[in-house]
Enzyme design. Structure first.
Site, PDB file in Angstrom:
ATOM      1  N   HIS A   1       0.933  -1.141   0.014  1.00 14.45           N
ATOM      2  CA  HIS A   1      -0.099   0.024  -0.030  1.00 14.45           C
ATOM      3  C   HIS A   1       0.887   1.208   0.141  1.00 14.45           C
ATOM      4  O   HIS A   1       1.939   1.259   0.611  1.00 14.45           O
ATOM      5  CB  HIS A   1      -1.042  -0.101   1.113  1.00 14.45           C
ATOM      6  CG  HIS A   1      -2.053   0.942   1.304  1.00 14.45           C
ATOM      7  ND1 HIS A   1      -1.791   2.318   1.488  1.00 14.45           N
ATOM      8  CD2 HIS A   1      -3.216   0.894   0.819  1.00 14.45           C
ATOM      9  CE1 HIS A   1      -2.937   3.026   1.198  1.00 14.45           C
ATOM     10  NE2 HIS A   1      -3.851   2.142   0.969  1.00 14.45           N
TER      11      HIS A   1
ATOM     12  N   GLU B   1      -3.752   2.157  -7.398  1.00 14.39           N
ATOM     13  CA  GLU B   1      -4.227   3.129  -6.578  1.00 14.39           C
ATOM     14  C   GLU B   1      -3.362   4.323  -6.802  1.00 14.39           C
ATOM     15  O   GLU B   1      -2.324   4.354  -5.993  1.00 14.39           O
ATOM     16  CB  GLU B   1      -4.046   2.624  -5.067  1.00 14.39           C
ATOM     17  CG  GLU B   1      -5.050   1.612  -4.618  1.00 14.39           C
ATOM     18  CD  GLU B   1      -5.357   1.471  -3.005  1.00 14.39           C
ATOM     19  OE1 GLU B   1      -6.403   1.541  -2.981  1.00 14.39           O
ATOM     20  OE2 GLU B   1      -4.337   1.714  -2.299  1.00 14.39           O
TER      21      GLU B   1
HETATM   22  C1  PEP Z   1      -6.876   3.144   0.377  1.00 16.08           C
HETATM   23  O1  PEP Z   1      -6.124   3.507   1.337  1.00 16.08           O
HETATM   24  O2  PEP Z   1      -6.549   1.823  -0.149  1.00 16.08           O
HETATM   25  C2  PEP Z   1      -7.708   3.996  -0.343  1.00 16.08           C
HETATM   26  C3  PEP Z   1      -8.318   3.761  -1.341  1.00 16.08           C
HETATM   27  O3  PEP Z   1      -8.380   4.874   0.499  1.00 16.08           O
HETATM   28  P1  PEP Z   1      -9.521   5.919   0.004  1.00 16.08           P
HETATM   29  O4  PEP Z   1     -10.930   5.026  -0.591  1.00 16.08           O
HETATM   30  O5  PEP Z   1      -9.974   6.581   1.497  1.00 16.08           O
HETATM   31  O6  PEP Z   1      -9.161   6.954  -0.924  1.00 16.08           O
END
Ligand code: PEP
Length: 253
Positions: free
Chosen positions: A99, A169
């Site tokens: 992450h 992400e």
């Molecule tokens: C995450 O931390 O994996 C994430 C996607 O956070 P958020 O949905 O709060 O942007």
């Protein structure tokens, strides 16, 4: 025969949030999911301190459990760390690795992430491998190159279609309320799929789910989950309340 299209997953990452009182959200979620025909798997990744208790509450539901990180060793002198074996013992069937908050807060490199994913595989856990570009990298037109390199270096040789999930992400979209456009997401997911075909193989690479994560909310879930090559979501903030999380899961009903 297994389908070439990955079954979507909507996974909630609680991060460093949640104490006993938060278990009520799990009770609410299991209730909300009863009798709902789902076209996705649902997963919750609570903090390690709550895993066993969440496991107790979700045992007879369709909710899968995941950890948020694991050490690359099975056991030993690593104060404060949790091994993949320990997560499995507590009821997890998956673990998030790499992450961007781990990469930023703990200096985790792609090599470290690959070692953690390999440890997850050894403990029969699915590794949810996170990759994503920073805003500076996107502005510099580097997104696809960065994503391709992270993918290649973060996946261990043990990666298969059944033990690996990728979460794209964008760092700048996490917790900010900002999201890439559907076209931008599609371009990155297509690039990741091409990379998977090369790294894992033409058949297996087609079956690895590729999730999108970054400010997914009930209000944008349907649009984002409809993007071609998006096979679900990794959700942070909006997974903490059952009422919000179910609003995202509903994109797959
Ligand atoms: C995450 O931390 O994996 C994430 C996607 O956070 P958020 O949905 O709060 O942007």
């Amino acid at each position: 025969m297994a389908s070439a299209t990955p079954r979507p997953i909507v996974a909630g990452n609680w991060k460093m949030n949640g104490t006993s009182i938060s278990l009520k959200e799990i009770r609410l979620l299991t209730g909300m999911l009863k009798g709902v025909r789902l076209k996705c798997d649902v997963m919750v990744c609570p903090p390690a301190t709550l895993l066993s208790r969440v496991q107790g509450l979700t045992r007879s539901s369709r909710i899968r459990l995941g950890g948020q990180d694991c050490h690359d060793k099975v056991s030993g002198a690593h104060t404060g760390d949790v091994s993949a074996d320990m997560l499995s013992d507590a009821g997890a069937t998956a673990v998030i690795v790499g992450h961007s908050e781990r990469r930023a807060d703990h200096g985790e490199t792609d090599a470290v992430v690959a070692a953690k994913a390999a440890a997850a595989h050894k403990s029969d856990l699915t590794a949810i491998v996170c990759i994503g570009e920073t805003l500076a990298q996107r502005k510099a037109g580097e997104t696809l190159r960065i994503i391709g390199a992270q993918l290649k270096k973060s996946l261990p040789a043990s990666s298969t279609a059944t033990n690996t999930v990728i979460a794209y992400e964008p760092v700048w979209a996490i917790g900010t309320g900002l999201t890439p456009t559907p076209a931008e997401i599609r371009a990155v997911h297509r690039h990741i799929r091409k990379g998977l075909l090369r790294i894992i193989g033409p058949k297996a690479g087609m079956r690895v789910p590729v999730l999108y994560g970054g400010s997914v909310k009930p209000g944008n879930a349907e649009e984002l989950m409809a993007v071609e090559d998006v096979n679900g979501a990794l959700v942070g903030g909006a997974s903490l309340k059952a009422a919000d999380f179910i609003g995202i899961i509903k994109a797959y009903t």
